[in-house]
Design a protein around this motif. Structure first.
Motif, PDB file in Angstrom:
ATOM      1  N   GLU A 122       5.426   7.870   2.061  1.00 19.82           N
ATOM      2  CA  GLU A 122       6.315   8.942   1.596  1.00 19.82           C
ATOM      3  C   GLU A 122       5.906  10.252   2.261  1.00 19.82           C
ATOM      4  OE1 GLU A 122       7.700  11.320  -2.471  1.00 19.82           O
ATOM      5  OE2 GLU A 122       6.265   9.671  -2.595  1.00 19.82           O
ATOM      6  N   LEU A 123       6.853  10.897   2.926  1.00 23.39           N
ATOM      7  CA  LEU A 123       6.564  12.151   3.610  1.00 23.39           C
ATOM      8  C   LEU A 123       6.700  13.336   2.651  1.00 23.39           C
ATOM      9  CD1 LEU A 123       6.669  10.317   6.039  1.00 23.39           C
ATOM     10  CD2 LEU A 123       8.089  11.995   7.217  1.00 23.39           C
ATOM     11  N   LEU A 124       5.709  14.218   2.692  1.00 28.64           N
ATOM     12  CA  LEU A 124       5.727  15.435   1.890  1.00 28.64           C
ATOM     13  C   LEU A 124       5.699  16.651   2.800  1.00 28.64           C
ATOM     14  CD1 LEU A 124       3.189  14.633  -1.002  1.00 28.64           C
ATOM     15  CD2 LEU A 124       5.673  14.343  -0.987  1.00 28.64           C
ATOM     16  N   GLU A 125       6.537  17.621   2.506  1.00 25.39           N
ATOM     17  CA  GLU A 125       6.633  18.846   3.287  1.00 25.39           C
ATOM     18  C   GLU A 125       5.822  19.974   2.642  1.00 25.39           C
ATOM     19  OE1 GLU A 125       8.161  19.352   6.126  1.00 25.39           O
ATOM     20  OE2 GLU A 125       9.462  17.596   6.363  1.00 25.39           O
ATOM     21  N   ILE A 126       5.352  20.912   3.469  1.00 22.33           N
ATOM     22  CA  ILE A 126       4.662  22.085   2.928  1.00 22.33           C
ATOM     23  C   ILE A 126       5.478  23.356   3.171  1.00 22.33           C
ATOM     24  CG2 ILE A 126       2.402  21.001   3.223  1.00 22.33           C
ATOM     25  CD1 ILE A 126       1.944  22.804   5.651  1.00 22.33           C
ATOM     26  N   MET A 165       0.843  -1.187   0.000  1.00 19.39           N
ATOM     27  CA  MET A 165       0.000   0.000   0.000  1.00 19.39           C
ATOM     28  C   MET A 165       0.880   1.240   0.000  1.00 19.39           C
ATOM     29  SD  MET A 165      -3.111   0.959   2.642  1.00 19.39           S
ATOM     30  CE  MET A 165      -4.107  -0.405   2.006  1.00 19.39           C
ATOM     31  N   LYS A 166       0.584   2.170  -0.895  1.00 12.18           N
ATOM     32  CA  LYS A 166       1.348   3.405  -1.031  1.00 12.18           C
ATOM     33  C   LYS A 166       0.577   4.550  -0.386  1.00 12.18           C
ATOM     34  CE  LYS A 166       4.236   6.519  -2.709  1.00 12.18           C
ATOM     35  NZ  LYS A 166       5.592   6.710  -2.164  1.00 12.18           N
ATOM     36  N   LEU A 167       1.180   5.190   0.619  1.00 11.59           N
ATOM     37  CA  LEU A 167       0.532   6.272   1.347  1.00 11.59           C
ATOM     38  C   LEU A 167       1.403   7.525   1.340  1.00 11.59           C
ATOM     39  CD1 LEU A 167      -0.663   4.275   4.498  1.00 11.59           C
ATOM     40  CD2 LEU A 167      -2.005   4.807   2.448  1.00 11.59           C
ATOM     41  N   ILE A 168       0.750   8.660   1.420  1.00  5.19           N
ATOM     42  CA  ILE A 168       1.435   9.942   1.566  1.00  5.19           C
ATOM     43  C   ILE A 168       1.261  10.419   3.006  1.00  5.19           C
ATOM     44  CG2 ILE A 168       1.394  12.392   0.946  1.00  5.19           C
ATOM     45  CD1 ILE A 168       2.647  10.594  -1.181  1.00  5.19           C
ATOM     46  N   GLY A 169       2.365  10.824   3.633  1.00  3.39           N
ATOM     47  CA  GLY A 169       2.313  11.442   4.953  1.00  3.39           C
ATOM     48  C   GLY A 169       2.548  12.930   4.783  1.00  3.39           C
ATOM     49  N   LEU A 170       1.513  13.740   4.957  1.00  2.00           N
ATOM     50  CA  LEU A 170       1.625  15.183   4.748  1.00  2.00           C
ATOM     51  C   LEU A 170       1.945  15.870   6.069  1.00  2.00           C
ATOM     52  CD1 LEU A 170       1.268  17.320   2.479  1.00  2.00           C
ATOM     53  CD2 LEU A 170      -1.086  17.627   3.306  1.00  2.00           C
ATOM     54  N   VAL A 171       3.134  16.470   6.127  1.00  2.00           N
ATOM     55  CA  VAL A 171       3.567  17.189   7.326  1.00  2.00           C
ATOM     56  C   VAL A 171       2.819  18.520   7.355  1.00  2.00           C
ATOM     57  CG1 VAL A 171       5.508  18.161   8.588  1.00  2.00           C
ATOM     58  CG2 VAL A 171       5.833  16.104   7.198  1.00  2.00           C
ATOM     59  N   GLY A 172       1.846  18.643   8.260  1.00  5.39           N
ATOM     60  CA  GLY A 172       0.931  19.781   8.234  1.00  5.39           C
ATOM     61  C   GLY A 172       1.441  21.030   8.916  1.00  5.39           C
TER      62      GLY A 172
END
Length: 201
Positions: free
Chosen positions: A34-38, A1-8
């Motif tokens: 996979e962690l994504l930064e904003i 399973m492919k998930l995105i972890g959005l750093v809020g």
């Protein structure tokens, strides 16, 4: 399973980022997170050319490809950070990566409440006509006193917190699979989202 972890958050140091990093490591046998930064994304300001920034296009593409999204948000003045609010506004401006996307909400805070009021607000935002995400109901992971919650290797210390996170994450994986099957009205709902315009109400 492919998930995105959005750093809020756009904070350089954040226990919410730490929580997602822990989840990425802790659940590596169950999902690829996979962690994504904003950080560094411009504040939403409706552009004259209706073009979203490239940084948002990249985030949207990754969300589209993923099976689900985990959002970790702190709480500022009983609400989510302005940076996260802005990113969600971009992600609903003529693009629809969050549409019908399964979402798990988490949050860490220095105090006792563990971002509970911010999580409630985030649910409302994700349910808005332009976003129409599918937020997992009836569960939330609240990490209180987050400055003391991790050991030197970034692992959660409290066994009860680990057990609760494990159970919620397993439920979320099941929720993702169930959401994939709820597709009968998906195209009609997507058209409804695309045609929605606050300015013409």
């Amino acid at each position: 399973m492919k998930l995105i972890g959005l750093v809020g958050t756009n904070s350089i140091k954040s226990t919410n980022r730490q929580l997602l990093q822990y989840m990425k490591k802790h659940f590596k046998d169950k999902a690829d997170i996979e962690l994504l930064e904003i950080k560094g994304i411009p504040i939403f300001d409706k552009p004259a050319n209706k073009k979203v920034p490239d940084s948002i296009t990249e985030i949207a593409a990754k969300i589209e490809e993923a099976d689900g999204v985990i959002i970790a948000s702190p709480e500022y003045d009983h609400s989510i950070p302005a940076a996260l609010m802005s990113v969600l506004a971009w992600l609903s401006y003529g693009i629809y990566p969050m549409f019908n996307k399964p979402v798990m909400i988490t949050g860490a805070s220095f105090g006792t409440l563990g971002s509970s009021r911010a999580q409630q607000q985030l649910r409302q935002i994700l349910n808005s006509p332009e976003l129409k995400a599918t937020v997992m109901p009836g569960s939330e992971f609240l990490l209180s006193h987050s400055l003391q919650a991790f050991d030197t290797e970034g692992n959660l210390i409290d066994l009860e917190s680990v057990q609760k996170l494990d159970a919620i994450f397993d439920d979320f994986r099941l929720f993702v699979k169930i959401t994939e099957k709820l597709s009968n009205a998906q195209e009609l709902l997507r058209q409804e989202a695309e045609n929605f315009d606050w300015e013409n109400l």
